[in-house]
Design a protein around this motif. Structure first.
Motif, short mmCIF file in Angstrom:
data_model
loop_
_atom_site.label_atom_id
_atom_site.label_comp_id
_atom_site.label_asym_id
_atom_site.label_seq_id
_atom_site.Cartn_x
_atom_site.Cartn_y
_atom_site.Cartn_z
N PHE A 110 72.44 16.34 83.27
CA PHE A 110 73.88 15.90 83.93
C PHE A 110 73.72 14.66 84.88
N THR A 111 72.80 15.06 85.95
CA THR A 111 72.75 14.28 87.14
C THR A 111 71.49 13.37 87.13
N ASP A 112 70.58 13.84 86.65
CA ASP A 112 68.88 12.96 86.99
C ASP A 112 68.84 12.22 85.75
N GLY A 113 69.02 12.59 84.34
CA GLY A 113 68.77 11.72 83.32
C GLY A 113 67.31 12.38 82.85
N TYR A 114 66.66 11.56 81.79
CA TYR A 114 65.51 12.28 81.03
C TYR A 114 64.21 11.62 81.84
N GLY A 115 63.32 12.66 82.00
CA GLY A 115 61.89 12.50 82.44
C GLY A 115 61.80 12.08 83.80
N LEU A 116 60.64 11.68 84.16
CA LEU A 116 60.37 11.22 85.55
C LEU A 116 60.91 9.98 86.02
N THR A 117 61.90 10.05 86.84
CA THR A 117 62.57 8.96 87.33
C THR A 117 62.35 8.65 88.71
N PRO A 118 62.76 7.42 89.01
CA PRO A 118 62.55 7.22 90.52
C PRO A 118 63.42 8.30 91.43
N GLY A 119 64.48 8.74 90.89
CA GLY A 119 65.27 9.77 91.56
C GLY A 119 64.68 11.01 91.83
N ILE A 120 63.93 11.42 90.83
CA ILE A 120 63.13 12.65 91.03
C ILE A 120 62.21 12.45 92.20
N ILE A 121 61.42 11.31 92.35
CA ILE A 121 60.59 11.03 93.28
C ILE A 121 61.32 11.01 94.67
N ASP A 122 62.35 10.29 94.87
CA ASP A 122 63.17 10.41 95.79
C ASP A 122 63.75 11.71 96.47
N GLN A 123 64.10 12.59 95.54
CA GLN A 123 64.44 13.89 95.63
C GLN A 123 63.28 14.88 96.59
N GLU A 127 63.10 16.17 100.31
CA GLU A 127 62.87 17.67 100.51
C GLU A 127 61.59 17.75 101.36
N GLY A 128 60.83 16.77 101.45
CA GLY A 128 59.36 17.02 102.11
C GLY A 128 58.69 17.65 101.25
N SER A 129 58.74 17.73 99.93
CA SER A 129 57.82 18.24 98.98
C SER A 129 57.03 17.32 97.99
N LEU A 130 56.85 16.03 98.55
CA LEU A 130 55.96 15.10 97.65
C LEU A 130 54.62 15.94 97.37
N PRO A 131 54.16 15.76 96.16
CA PRO A 131 52.75 16.56 95.87
C PRO A 131 51.70 15.37 96.13
N GLU A 145 59.45 3.04 85.66
CA GLU A 145 59.99 2.99 87.26
C GLU A 145 59.36 4.15 87.98
N GLY A 146 59.73 5.49 87.34
CA GLY A 146 59.19 6.76 88.04
C GLY A 146 57.77 6.54 88.37
N VAL A 147 56.78 6.46 87.67
CA VAL A 147 55.41 6.19 87.74
C VAL A 147 55.37 5.20 89.01
N ALA A 148 55.88 3.99 88.95
CA ALA A 148 55.78 3.18 89.95
C ALA A 148 56.34 3.51 91.44
N ARG A 149 57.43 4.22 91.34
CA ARG A 149 57.84 4.86 92.49
C ARG A 149 56.97 5.81 93.09
N GLY A 151 53.88 6.03 92.94
CA GLY A 151 52.78 5.04 93.32
C GLY A 151 52.80 4.65 94.83
N GLU A 152 54.36 4.08 95.01
CA GLU A 152 54.78 3.69 96.20
C GLU A 152 54.62 4.66 97.35
N LYS A 153 54.77 5.94 96.75
CA LYS A 153 54.97 7.15 97.97
C LYS A 153 53.31 7.64 97.92
#
Length: 574
Positions: A110-123, A127-131, A145-149, A151-153
């Motif tokens: 309902f809020t994120d959409g499907y799959g690995l999105t840039p929003g998931i990476i930003d979240q 949270e300080g929990s980037l793997p 876009e999610g994979v690219a985001r 990579g940026e991190k």
């Protein structure tokens, strides 16, 4: 819509005559394209090898390095049963392999959409929990876009998926997907959980070769219950490889070697594990697991699969069961609204459009896929149902009929009308998409035009494929057990259906919409029990005393006793 019983074409089974099979099974297998006894070998040694996957070596070595170096790994899954089983399998296997920092994240429908999105990476960043490493399961092939985001991190991504790719692939560290160009794996009919299973198997071998395990490495067979559940629930065709995986998973569940959460779900549903069938995975366990992702948070379903404590498993299973009851109520209301809307069009069967495109602002976006399935079953048309998805967008879920590849159709529509769709993806029989709410009328016109071009009218005539008449001496409980043991049956390898003319000795409605029957067999003194689910109560019971039935044999268990029951799929008064 009136259905027609059609006899299934098939050879006589002579090619299997030397296999020592029951003559009825020979006939059934031949009608399903089995030409050699090796196609009925469901031993683990018959499984396709993981080396056939393009990208498998890179994916396994990347994961192995992450495990051995103690890196943080986050699994990004999907919010359906395939995604939940894939996520649980990856978490369990990685943890057993010695990874100490394993987490998972499933986007909200309902809020994120499907799959690995840039929003998931930003979240994760907030949270300080980037793997160090993200592993996608049952998604990622379209996550450019999610994979690219990520990579940026500075986060590496390994994609494991089974959905059809677009023209380009995301720039991930590795991609394992049987449907990507150049992949040599022998079948693309592979669920996301199966891809995950193969990736974890390859990882296990890498770690073993590196001397990582102090003791014998965990057996991958421990996870076959999850593979079987995800495979059947995702309705992928049961080719030989998938039948082997499902057969092995069912064997473990029947023997009691299954996850506590699966055991708890079976108990709630009143199903005995030792008699479990593949259809139970799809119609009993799958919907309860899917309900979490449709109405709430799929983490409830994943935790139910992960938990080791029996009491906690029962609590989580009860929550899934409650959500599933709520889902059924919502779906029933929506189906009634959709059928009423169709009735207001005053169309007879000859005037139905070749595709039903339905839209209601009040529909629940988590249930539109099920709604599309139910309407498709009734009218035998491809169905696309839309609900409001927020931010001026509509979310659509499509269900197709055999012979029409719905994802390819949507891709062609997108090419003809660029900009109409925001995004889309899916399979031959199911697809999802988003578009602006102002574009629904244009979409309806465009998809109707395309279906008219691509689909012959015969494809839209509902049929029940029958394996023919069953000789009266085979109408026994022993035959029902024979057919049960002859599976697993499912999508692409359908459960046997028979037809014939019978006497209707008794008809009565039970449970509001089910028809309970006593059936007379010519030449037999003892009547048989029968049940037809969700019948048209305006037509049944009727005054007729004979009918042509399409049916399946069912070993019905009640209060510790078994009796033969005909599960009636279709009735034609005579």
């Amino acid at each position: 819509m009136q259905q027609t019983i059609v006899r299934r074409a098939g050879a006589g089974g002579d090619a299997l005559a030397s296999a020592g099979l029951h003559p009825l099974l020979r006939r059934l297998y031949a009608a399903r394209g089995v030409t050699d006894a090796s196609q009925l070998d469901y031993g683990l040694a018959s499984l396709a090898r993981p080396e056939g996957f393009l990208g498998m070596e890179t994916a396994a070595s990347t994961l192995a390095n992450a495990v051995m170096q103690g890196q943080r790994i986050t699994i990004v899954g999907d919010f359906d049963a395939d995604g939940a089983t894939s996520t649980a399998l990856a978490v369990l296997a990685l943890t057993r392999f010695g990874a100490h920092q394993v987490d998972y994240r499933v986007p909200s429908r309902f809020t994120d959409g499907y799959g690995l999105t840039p929003g998931i990476i930003d979240q994760l960043a907030q949270e300080g929990s980037l793997p160090d490493l993200i592993l996608t399961v049952d998604n990622g092939i379209a996550a450019h876009e999610g994979v690219a985001r990520a990579g940026e991190k500075g986060v590496r991504v390994v994609v494991t998926d089974h959905h059809l790719p677009g023209e380009t692939l995301p720039r991930a560290e590795a991609i394992v997907n049987p449907n990507q160009p150049g992949c040599g794996f022998p079948t693309g009919n592979t669920a996301g959980v199966t891809v995950t299973f193969y990736v974890m198997s390859a990882l296990r071998r890498h770690l073993e070769a590196a001397g990582w395990f102090a003791q014998a490495p965990p057996a991958m067979a421990e996870y076959l219950d999850l593979v079987a559940l995800g495979t059947v629930a995702d309705v992928v065709p049961l080719d030989h490889n998938n039948r082997t995986l499902v057969a092995q998973g069912l064997r473990r569940i029947r023997a009691g070697r299954t996850r506590p959460g699966i055991r708890a779900l079976l108990e709630l549903a009143g199903r005995e594990a030792d008699a479990l069938e593949a259809t139970d995975l799809g119609f009993v366990l799958g919907p309860r697991l899917n309900a979490a992702g449709r109405l709430d948070d799929m983490a409830v379903g994943i935790e139910c699969l992960l938990v080791e404590d029996e009491t906690e498993a029962q609590r989580l299973a009860s929550e899934l069961d409650r959500l599933n009851r709520e889902r059924r109520t919502i779906e029933s209301d929506m189906r009634g609204e959709a059928e009423s809307a169709l009735a207001r069009l005053h169309l007879d069967e000859g005037e139905l459009p070749p595709v039903l495109c339905l839209h209601d602002e009040q529909w629940h976006e988590g249930v539109i896929g099920l709604l599309a399935s139910r309407i498709r079953e009734r009218f035998h048309r491809p169905v696309i149902a839309f609900a409001r998805g927020g931010e001026g967008l509509l979310k659509g879920s499509a269900r197709s009929v055999p012979g029409l590849h719905i994802r390819d159709l949507i891709a062609e529509l997108d090419a003809r009308h660029p900009g109409l769709l925001n995004r889309y993806g899916g399979h031959a029989m199911a697809a999802g998409m988003t578009l602006t709410d102002s574009g629904v009328d244009q979409f309806r016109e465009a998809v109707t035009e395309l279906v008219r071009e691509r689909v012959e009218p015969e494809l839209l005539r509902p049929e029940i494929l029958s394996d023919g008449e069953l000789e009266p001496h085979w109408l026994t409980l022993e035959t029902a057990h024979l057919l049960s043991s002859g599976g697993p049956w499912g999508q692409g390898f359908p459960e046997p259906v028979f037809d014939g003319e019978f006497e209707l000795l008794e008809q009565r409605i039970v449970g509001e919409r089910h028809l309970k029957l006593q059936i007379g067999v010519p030449g037999w003194n003892t009547p048989l029990d029968g049940i037809a689910f969700n019948i048209d109560t305006d037509q049944w019971p009727c005054e007729c005393r004979r009918a042509r039935l399409a049916y399946q044999l069912d070993a019905n268990r009640f209060r510790g006793r078994e009796r033969l029951q005909l599960r009636v799929l279709h009735l034609e008064p005579l």
